[in-house]
Design a protein around this motif. Structure first.
Motif, PDB file in Angstrom:
ATOM      1  N   HIS A  88      19.448  55.269  19.838  1.00  0.00           N
ATOM      2  CA  HIS A  88      18.922  53.912  19.671  1.00  0.00           C
ATOM      3  C   HIS A  88      18.523  53.609  18.226  1.00  0.00           C
ATOM      4  O   HIS A  88      18.180  52.464  17.918  1.00  0.00           O
ATOM      5  N   GLU A  89      18.526  54.608  17.342  1.00  0.00           N
ATOM      6  CA  GLU A  89      18.179  54.375  15.935  1.00  0.00           C
ATOM      7  C   GLU A  89      19.402  54.372  15.005  1.00  0.00           C
ATOM      8  O   GLU A  89      19.249  54.247  13.793  1.00  0.00           O
ATOM      9  N   ARG A  90      20.583  54.484  15.541  1.00  0.00           N
ATOM     10  CA  ARG A  90      21.769  54.582  14.687  1.00  0.00           C
ATOM     11  C   ARG A  90      22.189  53.259  14.048  1.00  0.00           C
ATOM     12  O   ARG A  90      23.068  53.252  13.196  1.00  0.00           O
ATOM     13  N   ASP A  91      21.587  52.169  14.472  1.00  0.00           N
ATOM     14  CA  ASP A  91      21.887  50.885  13.829  1.00  0.00           C
ATOM     15  C   ASP A  91      20.736  50.427  12.933  1.00  0.00           C
ATOM     16  O   ASP A  91      20.704  49.273  12.498  1.00  0.00           O
ATOM     17  N   ALA A  92      19.789  51.330  12.633  1.00  0.00           N
ATOM     18  CA  ALA A  92      18.691  50.986  11.726  1.00  0.00           C
ATOM     19  C   ALA A  92      19.232  50.814  10.304  1.00  0.00           C
ATOM     20  O   ALA A  92      20.259  51.389   9.931  1.00  0.00           O
ATOM     21  N   PRO A  93      18.558  50.004   9.451  1.00  0.00           N
ATOM     22  CA  PRO A  93      19.063  49.761   8.089  1.00  0.00           C
ATOM     23  C   PRO A  93      19.286  51.039   7.304  1.00  0.00           C
ATOM     24  O   PRO A  93      20.284  51.149   6.584  1.00  0.00           O
ATOM     25  N   PHE A  94      18.375  52.024   7.420  1.00  0.00           N
ATOM     26  CA  PHE A  94      18.561  53.249   6.647  1.00  0.00           C
ATOM     27  C   PHE A  94      19.645  54.136   7.254  1.00  0.00           C
ATOM     28  O   PHE A  94      20.151  55.040   6.590  1.00  0.00           O
ATOM     29  N   ALA A  95      20.019  53.885   8.513  1.00  0.00           N
ATOM     30  CA  ALA A  95      21.014  54.725   9.187  1.00  0.00           C
ATOM     31  C   ALA A  95      22.444  54.244   8.948  1.00  0.00           C
ATOM     32  O   ALA A  95      23.392  54.981   9.231  1.00  0.00           O
TER      33      ALA A  95
END
Length: 333
Positions: A88-95
């Protein structure tokens, strides 16, 4: 100017590479496998430095080793980054920093004339981004920009190479025109020299002929024939003549010898030093000649530059009439 442009482009590429790496470092959610994230950033920075700088001082075209490294990096970095984070964090800006980062590497490969490698990297990026975050989400988060960069880079490279080819072609045309102009100037100077020589040789004879209304003495008629022969020599065999040869021919004619000069290209391709040696040898042969008729011929031959044939009057056969045969080689003996 060219080195300045290359320095600016290199600085921009390295600057963008550092920017994308900084985005990856500035995470706001702790990765579940931070070592994978750090490894991806380190691998990317090393690859970016290698692809931008390797062999750049010698050639625009990237060596094959850095190109292979860039392709391997395009396969490894998206997986390392994505596997270091929860789903669920793979579309975060840093990711999503790897989308622009791999796009930049693909642009570098294309600019450095590794076109196939650049397009394969873009394809690998599209597949990896689609697998880890979905194709629609990947396009929303920067994949469109990477594709646009690669397409624009490809077009710029094509236009630049075409401009370079056109510039080189124009330079060749300019050199050809300059050479043609130089040739024409040389020919014009030669024509002026021939005209001046014709006036110097034939001018007095023509003036005397006009003044006497054609009523010339025997000596004046003889001088007229000498002038005619001199002009014919200049037209038929100018390459064979220097002052010594002209003087020897004139002396031979004054002795009553008929001299004919033919230049069929025998002196072509010789350097001026050897050509002058041939003319001096020709002058020496003419000074010794006592034939009734002398024929000087410079034919196209691989070995012989000039042939001098002397014929005596009254021979029973043509072979018997030849009393002088001298060949002057193209190469010095």
């Amino acid at each position: 100017m060219r080195r300045t442009v290359r320095s600016i482009v290199t600085a921009l590429a390295l600057g963008f590479a550092l920017y994308f790496a900084a985005r990856g470092i500035w995470w706001i959610v702790q990765p579940t496998a931070p070592l994978l994230m750090v490894s991806a950033i380190g691998l990317y920075l090393a690859t970016a430095l290698t692809t931008v700088l390797a062999g750049a001082a010698h050639s625009v075209r990237m060596p094959s080793g850095p190109a292979v490294l860039a392709f391997v990096t395009s396969l490894a970095v998206p997986s390392l980054v994505s596997l270091s984070l929860p789903w669920h964090e793979r579309d975060a800006p840093f990711a999503t920093w790897y989308i622009g980062a791999i796009g930049l590497l693909a642009v570098v490969c294309i600019v450095r004339r590794r076109l196939l490698c650049g397009w394969l990297m873009l394809a690998a990026l599209i597949v990896a981004a689609s697998l880890y975050m979905g194709l629609g989400e990947a396009f929303t988060l920067g994949l469109v920009g990477s594709i646009t960069w690669v397409v624009v880079a490809q077009l710029l490279v094509l236009f630049w190479d075409r401009a370079v080819r056109d510039t080189e072609r124009l330079a060749d045309i300019q050199q050809a025109v300059s050479a043609w102009n130089a040739t024409q100037e040389v020919r014009q100077r030669e024509r002026r020299v021939r005209a001046q020589l014709a006036l110097a040789v034939a001018g007095p004879v023509l003036t005397r002929t006009v003044a006497a209304r054609g009523d010339l003495t025997a000596q004046e008629r003889f001088d007229a024939r000498l002038a005619e022969g001199t002009l014919r020599d200049e037209l038929r065999g100018a390459a064979l003549l220097n002052e010594a040869v002209r003087s020897a021919i004139s002396d031979a004619r004054r002795r009553g010898t008929s001299v004919t000069v033919f230049d069929e290209g025998g002196m072509d391709g010789l350097d001026e030093v050897r050509a002058e040696e041939i003319r001096d040898e020709l002058a020496a042969v003419l000074e010794r000649a006592r034939s009734n008729r002398v024929i000087i011929r410079a034919g196209r031959d691989d070995r012989v530059a000039v042939t001098v044939v002397g014929r005596a009057a009254g021979g029973a056969h043509d072979d018997d009439a030849v009393d002088l045969w001298h060949e002057i080689r193209r190469a010095a003996e």
